[in-house]
Write a protein that holds these residues in place. Structure first.
Motif, short mmCIF file in Angstrom:
data_model
loop_
_atom_site.label_atom_id
_atom_site.label_comp_id
_atom_site.label_asym_id
_atom_site.label_seq_id
_atom_site.Cartn_x
_atom_site.Cartn_y
_atom_site.Cartn_z
N LEU A 1 -5.95 2.28 4.76
CA LEU A 1 -4.91 0.68 5.25
C LEU A 1 -5.00 0.08 7.04
O LEU A 1 -5.00 -1.03 7.17
N GLU A 2 -4.76 1.38 7.74
CA GLU A 2 -4.23 1.56 8.72
C GLU A 2 -5.10 1.22 9.79
O GLU A 2 -5.17 0.69 11.13
N ASP A 3 -6.52 1.96 9.41
CA ASP A 3 -7.46 1.75 10.39
C ASP A 3 -8.38 0.17 10.52
O ASP A 3 -8.93 -0.26 9.34
N GLU A 4 -8.19 -0.25 11.50
CA GLU A 4 -8.99 -1.38 11.88
C GLU A 4 -10.64 -1.51 11.17
O GLU A 4 -10.64 -2.58 10.96
N ASN A 5 -11.09 -0.30 11.53
CA ASN A 5 -12.41 -0.06 11.10
C ASN A 5 -13.28 0.33 10.59
O ASN A 5 -14.26 0.56 9.87
N SER A 6 -12.20 0.11 9.32
CA SER A 6 -12.33 1.12 7.74
C SER A 6 -13.08 -0.18 7.31
O SER A 6 -13.07 -2.07 7.28
N ASP A 7 -13.41 -0.05 6.57
CA ASP A 7 -15.09 -0.60 5.88
C ASP A 7 -14.32 -2.24 4.85
O ASP A 7 -13.29 -1.49 3.77
N GLU A 8 -14.45 -2.67 4.45
CA GLU A 8 -13.60 -4.23 4.15
C GLU A 8 -13.37 -4.40 3.05
O GLU A 8 -12.66 -4.17 2.11
N VAL A 9 -14.04 -3.58 2.31
CA VAL A 9 -14.73 -3.47 0.90
C VAL A 9 -14.03 -2.52 0.25
O VAL A 9 -13.41 -2.16 -1.23
N VAL A 10 -14.19 -1.87 0.86
CA VAL A 10 -13.56 -0.53 0.48
C VAL A 10 -11.59 -0.49 0.65
O VAL A 10 -11.02 -0.33 0.32
N LYS A 11 -11.20 -1.19 1.64
CA LYS A 11 -10.08 -1.39 1.86
C LYS A 11 -9.70 -2.71 0.85
O LYS A 11 -8.10 -2.35 0.38
N ALA A 12 -10.30 -3.84 0.58
CA ALA A 12 -9.94 -4.11 -0.48
C ALA A 12 -10.53 -3.44 -2.25
O ALA A 12 -8.95 -4.04 -2.38
N ARG A 13 -10.41 -2.37 -2.18
CA ARG A 13 -9.83 -1.91 -3.84
C ARG A 13 -9.37 -1.27 -3.56
O ARG A 13 -8.37 -1.40 -4.61
N TYR B 1 -1.95 -3.07 -5.06
CA TYR B 1 -1.02 -4.56 -6.61
C TYR B 1 -1.01 -3.94 -7.55
O TYR B 1 -0.35 -3.87 -8.29
N LEU B 2 -1.86 -3.70 -8.01
CA LEU B 2 -1.85 -3.47 -10.22
C LEU B 2 -0.41 -2.73 -10.38
O LEU B 2 -0.06 -2.76 -11.32
N ILE B 3 -0.50 -1.79 -9.59
CA ILE B 3 0.47 -0.22 -9.44
C ILE B 3 1.89 -0.55 -9.12
O ILE B 3 2.73 -0.30 -10.14
N ASN B 4 1.74 -1.17 -8.47
CA ASN B 4 3.10 -2.75 -8.17
C ASN B 4 3.49 -3.06 -9.06
O ASN B 4 4.99 -3.80 -8.57
N LEU C 1 1.48 8.68 -5.92
CA LEU C 1 0.53 9.48 -6.72
C LEU C 1 -0.51 8.85 -7.20
O LEU C 1 -1.41 9.38 -7.51
N LEU C 2 -0.01 7.17 -7.33
CA LEU C 2 -1.17 6.55 -8.57
C LEU C 2 -2.07 6.40 -8.14
O LEU C 2 -3.04 6.50 -8.17
N VAL C 3 -1.62 6.13 -6.83
CA VAL C 3 -3.03 5.14 -5.71
C VAL C 3 -3.73 6.49 -5.31
O VAL C 3 -4.82 6.55 -4.77
N THR C 4 -2.94 7.58 -4.74
CA THR C 4 -3.84 8.48 -4.18
C THR C 4 -4.55 8.88 -5.54
O THR C 4 -5.99 9.23 -5.26
N TYR D 1 -7.55 2.50 -12.54
CA TYR D 1 -6.09 2.46 -12.67
C TYR D 1 -6.18 2.07 -14.10
O TYR D 1 -6.73 0.58 -14.09
N VAL D 2 -5.31 2.42 -15.25
CA VAL D 2 -5.25 1.37 -16.75
C VAL D 2 -3.71 2.06 -17.55
O VAL D 2 -3.17 2.59 -16.61
N GLN D 3 -3.49 1.04 -17.38
CA GLN D 3 -1.97 0.48 -17.30
C GLN D 3 -1.35 1.01 -18.15
O GLN D 3 -1.84 1.61 -19.19
N GLY D 4 -0.43 2.08 -18.26
CA GLY D 4 0.22 2.92 -19.21
C GLY D 4 -0.32 4.64 -17.83
O GLY D 4 1.15 4.95 -18.91
#
Length: 248
Positions: free
Chosen positions: A9-21, A27-30, A56-59, A69-72
């Motif tokens: 997320l912090e790296d401007e050169n990160s793959d946009e697809v991965v960043k979007a994932r 968003y879901l976990i929050n 920890l969930l995001v990791t 991620y699955v709700q629950g």
């Protein structure tokens, strides 16, 4: 070296697809984290613990894209985090649990387990099964939360939830070949028998229902008042295990 999701997320050169994932995961976990055991002192007295739960969930989900991620999952991880307190140990305990049971955190695996429960109810009490079928509830979807969360929300206390979760996961699943219509050996675990025990113990209540709405409303209100129904489930589990051992 594999980047962490925070680095991506912090790296401007990160793959946009991965960043979007990663952003979608967050968003879901929050959405779920603020609702997780919010009355428990572990969270109500320390906001940082909610942040740890989220991280920890995001990791885990970022590291295991095949599971996602699955709700629950938030509820399950919270059990580990509150009980163990050390976040690293809690993470690995949760990770091992999810990876061992990941089949049942998708719709196909969950439906297979619910189908197995339906067959067990039919074998244990045909009158009860016929009533559930009449109410259009023989697919057992009304109890999917029980299975996904290990009956956590059905327990009157957090301590009882930990005790039941531990019991369910301390017994090795049994296998048998008698569940008709499934066409293969089917896993039988204590949580499945706990569903059956609850339904059998509340048979008179269920027989009084007139439609599906009654079932779902009862399920939403239901609480396990003591451990007697759990001991009943364990007894059934042990009886079936003996039957299977004799056949094998």
């Amino acid at each position: 070296m594999l980047k962490s999701w925070a680095d991506i997320l912090e790296d401007e050169n990160s793959d946009e697809v991965v960043k979007a994932r990663v952003k979608k995961l967050i968003y879901l976990i929050n959405k779920d984290v603020p609702r997780t055991d919010r009355c428990h002192p572990f969270y109500s007295s320390n906001q940082e613990n909610s942040d740890i739960l989220k991280d920890l969930l995001v990791t885990f989900c970022f590291s295991n894209p095949d599971v996602g991620y699955v709700q629950g999952m938030n509820e399950v991880l919270s059990l580990f985090l509150i009980t163990i307190e050390d976040k690293i140990s809690a993470y690995w305990g949760f990770s091992n649990y999810i990876l061992k049971n990941k089949l049942f955190f998708n719709s196909i695996g969950l439906m297979a387990k619910l189908n197995g429960i339906a067959e067990l109810v039919n074998i244990q009490d045909k009158e009860l099964y016929s009533k559930l079928k009449l109410l259009d509830c023989s697919n057992m979807l009304f109890c999917q939360r029980w299975i996904l969360l290990g009956f956590k929300r059905e327990c009157k206390t957090f301590e009882m939830a930990v005790q039941i979760f531990t019991m369910i996961n301390s017994l090795e699943p049994a296998y048998h070949i008698f569940l008709k219509g499934l066409g293969r050996c089917e896993l039988l675990s204590l949580d499945m028998f706990l569903v059956v025990a609850i339904l059998v113990n509340f048979k008179s209540t269920i027989l009084s229902f007139t439609d599906m709405t009654d079932v779902y409303q009862w399920t939403g209100r239901f609480k396990i008042s003591d451990m007697s129904v759990v001991h009943h489930a364990k007894q059934m589990y042990e009886e079936w295990s003996k039957k299977i051992s004799r056949v094998e």
